[in-house]
Design a protein around this motif. Sequence first.
Motif, PDB file in Angstrom:
ATOM      1  N   VAL A 143      30.262  20.691  40.348  1.00 55.66           N
ATOM      2  CA  VAL A 143      29.313  21.869  40.474  1.00 55.66           C
ATOM      3  C   VAL A 143      30.094  22.947  41.344  1.00 55.66           C
ATOM      4  O   VAL A 143      30.012  24.202  40.875  1.00 55.66           O
ATOM      5  N   LEU A 144      30.805  22.581  42.510  1.00 54.21           N
ATOM      6  CA  LEU A 144      31.393  23.458  43.055  1.00 54.21           C
ATOM      7  C   LEU A 144      32.761  24.204  42.287  1.00 54.21           C
ATOM      8  O   LEU A 144      33.054  25.209  42.452  1.00 54.21           O
ATOM      9  N   LYS A 145      33.289  23.260  41.301  1.00 55.74           N
ATOM     10  CA  LYS A 145      34.407  23.925  40.486  1.00 55.74           C
ATOM     11  C   LYS A 145      33.955  24.968  39.529  1.00 55.74           C
ATOM     12  O   LYS A 145      34.326  25.835  39.034  1.00 55.74           O
ATOM     13  N   ALA A 146      32.814  24.652  39.005  1.00 57.97           N
ATOM     14  CA  ALA A 146      31.963  25.357  37.857  1.00 57.97           C
ATOM     15  C   ALA A 146      31.452  26.841  38.783  1.00 57.97           C
ATOM     16  O   ALA A 146      31.737  27.935  38.253  1.00 57.97           O
ATOM     17  N   LEU A 147      31.141  26.758  39.909  1.00 59.99           N
ATOM     18  CA  LEU A 147      30.704  27.693  40.706  1.00 59.99           C
ATOM     19  C   LEU A 147      31.981  28.850  41.054  1.00 59.99           C
ATOM     20  O   LEU A 147      31.945  30.176  40.981  1.00 59.99           O
ATOM     21  N   GLY A 148      32.957  28.019  41.503  1.00 65.15           N
ATOM     22  CA  GLY A 148      34.452  28.556  41.510  1.00 65.15           C
ATOM     23  C   GLY A 148      34.847  29.252  40.478  1.00 65.15           C
ATOM     24  O   GLY A 148      35.117  30.607  40.484  1.00 65.15           O
ATOM     25  N   GLN A 149      34.650  28.732  39.324  1.00 70.18           N
ATOM     26  CA  GLN A 149      35.129  29.489  38.169  1.00 70.18           C
ATOM     27  C   GLN A 149      34.184  30.846  37.731  1.00 70.18           C
ATOM     28  O   GLN A 149      34.822  31.539  37.208  1.00 70.18           O
ATOM     29  N   THR A 150      32.767  30.587  38.025  1.00 64.65           N
ATOM     30  CA  THR A 150      32.095  31.678  37.667  1.00 64.65           C
ATOM     31  C   THR A 150      32.275  32.840  38.593  1.00 64.65           C
ATOM     32  O   THR A 150      32.309  33.860  38.004  1.00 64.65           O
ATOM     33  N   LEU A 151      32.513  32.479  40.100  1.00 61.81           N
ATOM     34  CA  LEU A 151      32.767  33.318  40.798  1.00 61.81           C
ATOM     35  C   LEU A 151      34.068  34.166  40.455  1.00 61.81           C
ATOM     36  O   LEU A 151      34.114  35.346  40.426  1.00 61.81           O
ATOM     37  N   ILE A 152      34.949  33.555  39.976  1.00 58.65           N
ATOM     38  CA  ILE A 152      36.331  34.086  39.770  1.00 58.65           C
ATOM     39  C   ILE A 152      36.205  35.178  38.139  1.00 58.65           C
ATOM     40  O   ILE A 152      36.671  36.199  38.347  1.00 58.65           O
ATOM     41  N   GLN A 153      35.556  34.468  37.460  1.00 59.79           N
ATOM     42  CA  GLN A 153      35.233  35.204  36.097  1.00 59.79           C
ATOM     43  C   GLN A 153      34.510  36.642  36.602  1.00 59.79           C
ATOM     44  O   GLN A 153      34.984  37.703  35.815  1.00 59.79           O
TER      45      GLN A 153
END
Length: 117
Positions: free
Chosen positions: A4-14
Amino acid sequence: MKRVLKALGQTLIQSILLVCTLAFISMVGLAVVPSQGAYAGQDRTQAPPEAKITDPAESFEDLNPQAAYEDIVKTAQNPAKVEKVYDESLKEYKGEHPQEGIVQKAEEFIEKVSGND
């Protein structure tokens, strides 16, 4: 939880990359837009300054082209007069344009040295 944290990080970066890309595109768009709007309020009916007549007393009627043509024809018929008129015209031109180049100075020097005044 890591996923979940990894997905949120990627979404934030994108989303940050997307916002930066859109900002860059809008900045380039502002720089490329032509500035034609600056000329919209100007009056274009007047002639440009270089097209105006410098001497208001001189018009086409005052010049009398027929008389000038007849003078040229009379001058051209007499070869001795042609050279005289040319010299007068050259003196008048030099009076109006006093700036001399190195070629004209050399010609005058050669004439002085050779004695052909």
